[in-house]
Scaffold this active site. Structure first.
Site: not given
Ligand code: B3K
Ligand code: ZN
Length: 906
Positions: A120, A260-264, A296-297, A319
């Site tokens: 993302e 911080g983190a990523m919600e894959n 959040h994730e 978001e």
């Molecule tokens: N959705 C990710 C955002 C990552 C974007 C990095 N460029 C984090 C979050 O809001 O959960």
């Molecule tokens: Zn988010």
């Protein structure tokens, strides 16, 4: 290149399935991509299929198994244009990439000994050619092949459907994600990890496997994260009626991570700072941050993944909503198990923290060159729009809907949103429409037409409050009027801004500190909700006695600035008695702000005057008396008491000045603490000594509850004030706390206080050295050590440079860069704003250098000078020169170019 929201066009093809095969190698990873391609019904036969790709090499292309040469590769635009395709076909692409040279940490990259991805918003194109946009959703199958000695664990989204040993000694794993998803939610991870796992049953009785993978040797530090994950899962079931839809939910920890983190989907990747914690190495705010980000994730799984964004202009759709959800999660967790009165004050602590952060980060953004609505109108680089506006103001907009509709109807709106859009990529308008539908089922006359302007207009509205008494007994006419002149790019767009729909919660208290029962139209009670929807509106309010002090914008019911002139006495009364915990805090903040700003104004070239005007001295002394009462009032939650006493942030204060003067503000704050705290010295010492006597700071059994954390926060505030005052006893107490500390909150709190003591002697330096030696093997603690030094008042540019030479400094690691460079540039007013401008030159050098490797992080650092035009003329000149020296670089990334370009132009 500027991208406009209104230029959106649907993608002409469907790409329903993609199979990716990876031969993983840190230097050269081969990727075989097989995509099912289907023209949409209204697509003209032969229309080009355009795919995105960046920093990858194309090695071959086939259609339905045959080699194909009807294509062009535009490397500058990063587009692969394939022509003359049949309406339905299978496209195969061979490509390769080099993870070890990927310092941007976007796409496939190396962190430690492992491989990670971040897609993302537009990182998938650095892995393979694809329609890298959120409205193209596919079913992903992923085959990973790698050397099992280096990469024993191979992960991707969904379920592992096959694993085997290959004849060449490598291993292969196949993963399949049953859900359609856009490319930005793809992830793969390969490496050696510890794994903490637990199975839980969802509310409907399905068994799911939860796993947390982290670097070998860190297993013990993932317990809190697992507990937080389970709490998040339960909370989403009970508060939002949303259940986990997967058989397996994985979190993997990366030491190098831009955000911080990523919600894959099913495979979240986390910055180590938001997973790893134990009492000895993590502070209470780390614990809280972990719970919030895990939440959040996890919550994104529904708000973001099941329903995603049509295009990146809609980012706040997922978001803003997910931040609102994580804020509510934290508030509910803080209040859990408490009686209603304490629960309300515990929840308000979270609200206060969120508002303080909004004011420190988002209000300034709304007043600067990067100002944009929560749904931006245009961008040059989307990575620059993961902003406080999209996230935090986006959450405020959701919260206002929640305030207007109430919890029950809001939840009906959520249901309607999922009923309509599950599995789709949609817009912010779709969300508002679902909410409006729910509202109208109960209140057919209501609508969100005016409200929706929060999505299209930027800026922080100011709301002016005027009251006049009418001839009726205990009645006032209250008038609210709003203003929000064009900001940022709006100023060039020649638009007429329209009034916002602003919910204002208000109450009043009398001279005795009692709440008044008010009446207005159909409403009757101690708190009224007024809805300002036009430029100016008036209401008749009954029950407003002669001696009433108005308490406006309770719970911070809208992200606005209030313009109101309250007599000092009324503010002091609210600070002592307002039953709305938020509004009570607000009153102390206004009193503190006024005092700091007055002191800053009186300071002459940084030299504080000794003869203060009597009105100011009286106000500070009254505030001191109020603080004394608060310190004695043990019926209040400690965390809340700490918030009541805390100084407003520099940023919030600076934005209230005609000309920003960071040095004057820093000195004035320090001066105010000295005057305020002097009469409180005994009470402050008592707070610390009692806690030390109780063994709070050295307990073997650590209590992570919000209640216990509140007490630690209050003790640290007391130590900080004592040290700022230069108290010898305070210093001794801080040294004692440092030495015996059994948890990081106590240890770091003591060290921070020591750094603020005017005597920066060998005892302080020894403590700092011993901190480093003790924790040198723990990167997250060493980040704290760097941050502490970088923001210390004694650190100037020369010291910052010498810290960069420290063997532990590593500019490829974003956490370390944030700890040193961001802390120095954004959080060290004395060092960064040194009168000779050396801080600004240093900033320019660092932005330019970082931009070559990690544009996303560089562009964030670049934003430190957003507000150069609001500083004093001589400072402005130096800041402008520094900005210009960055803008003059010919090979700047689009990220940094957008930020400095807008700063110089707007
Ligand atoms: N959705 C990710 C955002 C990552 C974007 C990095 N460029 C984090 C979050 O809001 O959960
Ligand atoms: Zn988010």
């Amino acid at each position: 290149m500027t991208i406009q929201r209104t230029d959106y066009t649907p993608y002409p093809y469907e790409l329903p399935a993609i199979h990716l095969e990876f031969d993983l190698d840190p230097k050269c990873t081969l990727v075989h991509t097989k995509i099912d391609v289907k023209a949409k019904a209204d697509t003209m036969t032969g229309e080009a299929l355009i795919l995105d790709g960046e920093a990858i090499d194309l090695r071959g292309l086939r259609i339905d198994g045959q080699s194909w040469d009807h294509y062009e590769l535009d490397k500058d635009l990063g587009k692969l244009i394939i022509r003359s395709l049949p309406r339905a076909c299978t496209l195969e692409i061979d490509s390769s990439c080099n993870p070890s040279s990927n310092d941007a940490l976007m796409g496939l990259y190396v962190s430690g000994k492992s491989l990670f991805t971040q897609c993302e918003p537009e990182g998938f194109r650095r892995i393979s050619w694809f329609a890298d946009r959120p409205d193209v959703m596919s079913r992903f199958q992923v085959t990973l092949r790698a050397d099992p000695d280096v990469y024993p664990i191979l992960l991707s989204n969904g379920n592992r459907i096959h694993a085997e040993q290959l004849p060449d000694g490598r291993q292969s794993c196949v993963w399949e994600d049953p859900f359609l998803k856009p490319s930005y939610l793809f992830a793969l991870v390969a490496g050696q990890f510890d794994c903490r796992e637990q199975t839980v049953r969802t509310r409907s009785g399905r068994e799911v496997l939860l796993q947390i993978y982290s670097d070998p040797g860190t297993f013990d530090r993932t317990l809190w994260a697992m507990e937080s994950l389970i709490r998040a899962l339960r909370w989403d079931e009970s508060r939002f009626d949303l259940e986990l839809d997967l058989d397996r939910f994985m979190i993997v920890v990366a030491a190098d991570f831009n955000m911080g983190a990523m919600e894959n989907k099913g495979l979240n990747v986390f910055n180590a700072a938001y997973v790893l914690a134990d009492p000895e190495t993590a502070t209470d705010s780390n614990f809280e941050g972990i719970e919030a980000v895990i939440g959040h994730e996890y919550f994104h799984n529904w708000t973001g993944n099941r329903v995603t964004c049509r295009d990146w202009f809609q980012l706040s759709l997922k978001e803003g909503l997910t931040v609102f959800r994580d804020q509510e999660f934290t508030a509910d967790m803080k209040a859990e198990g408490l009686d209603p009165a304490r629960a309300a004050s515990a929840r308000s602590v979270k609200r206060i923290d969120d508002v303080a952060m909004l004011r420190a980060a988002q209000f300034p953004e709304d007043a600067g060159p990067m100002a944009h609505p929560i749904r931006p109108q245009s961008y040059e680089e989307i990575s620059n729009f993961y902003t406080a506006t999209v996230y935090e103001k986006g959450a405020e907009v959701i919260r206002m809907m929640h305030t207007l509709l109430g919890e029950e109807i809001f939840q009906l709106g959520m249901k309607e949103y999922f009923r309509r859009h599950d599995g789709q990529a949609v817009t912010c308008d779709d969300f508002v429409d679902a909410m409006q539908h729910a509202w109208q089922t109960r209140h057919p006359e209501r609508d969100l037409t005016v409200f929706a302007r929060w999505y299209s207009q930027a800026g922080t509205p100011s709301v002016k409050v005027t009251t006049e008494r009418t001839s009726e007994h205990d009645q006032i006419r209250l008038t609210l009027s709003q203003q929000c002149p064009p900001v940022g790019v709006e100023r060039n767009a020649n638009i007429e801004k329209q009034p916002f729909h602003i919910p204002v919660l208000l109450g009043a208290i009398n001279q005795q500190g009692e709440s008044l029962t008010l009446q207005c139209d159909e409403q009757h009670g101690q708190t009224l909700l007024l809805e300002l929807t036009r430029q100016s509106q008036s209401w008749l309010i009954n029950g407003w006695t002669q001696d009433a002090a108005g308490s406006f914008l309770r719970d911070f019911s809208a992200p606005v600035r209030l313009e109101i002139s309250q007599p000092q006495e009324a503010l002091h009364r609210l600070a002592r008695h307002d039953p709305n915990a938020f509004a009570r805090w607000e009153a102390t903040q206004i009193l503190l702000s006024n005092a700091v700003l007055k002191l800053a104004e009186l300071a002459d070239d940084g030299q504080a005057r000794t003869d203060l005007p009597e009105s100011l001295t009286t106000s500070i002394h009254t505030l001191s008396d109020t603080f004394s009462l608060i310190l004695q009032d043990t019926t209040l939650d400690d965390a809340y008491r700490t918030r009541l006493l805390e100084m407003p942030s520099d940023k919030y204060l600076l934005h209230q000045m005609d000309q920003m003067d960071p040095l004057a503000v820093a000195q004035a704050k320090n001066r105010l603490v000295q005057i305020l705290a002097r009469p409180l010295e005994t009470a402050l010492v008592q707070i610390v000594t009692e806690a030390q006597a109780d063994g709070d700071d050295s307990k073997d059994v650590f209590d992570p509850s919000a209640l216990a954390a509140g007490r630690r926060a209050l003790v640290n505030l007391a130590l900080d004030w004592l040290c700022q005052m230069g108290s010898t006893q305070g210093k001794a107490l801080a040294l004692a706390q440092y030495d015996r500390a059994g948890n990081m909150t106590a240890r770091l709190g003591a060290l921070l206080a020591l750094f603020r003591h005017p005597e920066h002697d060998s005892a302080v330096l020894d403590a700092s050295e011993s901190f480093y030696t003790r924790f040198q093997d723990n990167a997250l603690v060493i980040d704290k050590w760097f941050a502490l030094q970088a923001s210390a008042p004694t650190t100037d540019v020369a010291k910052a440079r010498s810290l960069m030479q420290h063997p532990a400094f590593n500019r490829r690691n974003p956490n370390r860069v944030r700890a040193l460079l961001f802390q120095f540039c954004a959080n060290n007013p004395l060092g960064f704003h040194a009168a000779d401008g050396s801080g600004y030159q240093f900033w320019a050098e660092q932005v330019i250098d970082l931009d070559r490797s990690n544009p996303e992080v560089a562009a964030r650092l670049a934003r430190v000078l957003d507000h150069w035009r609001h500083h004093r003329p001589v400072t402005q000149d130096m800041m402008q020169a520094a900005l210009q020296s960055v803008a003059d670089q010919s090979d700047l990334s689009p990220n940094t170019r957008e930020v400095v370009g807008k700063a110089l132009a707007l």
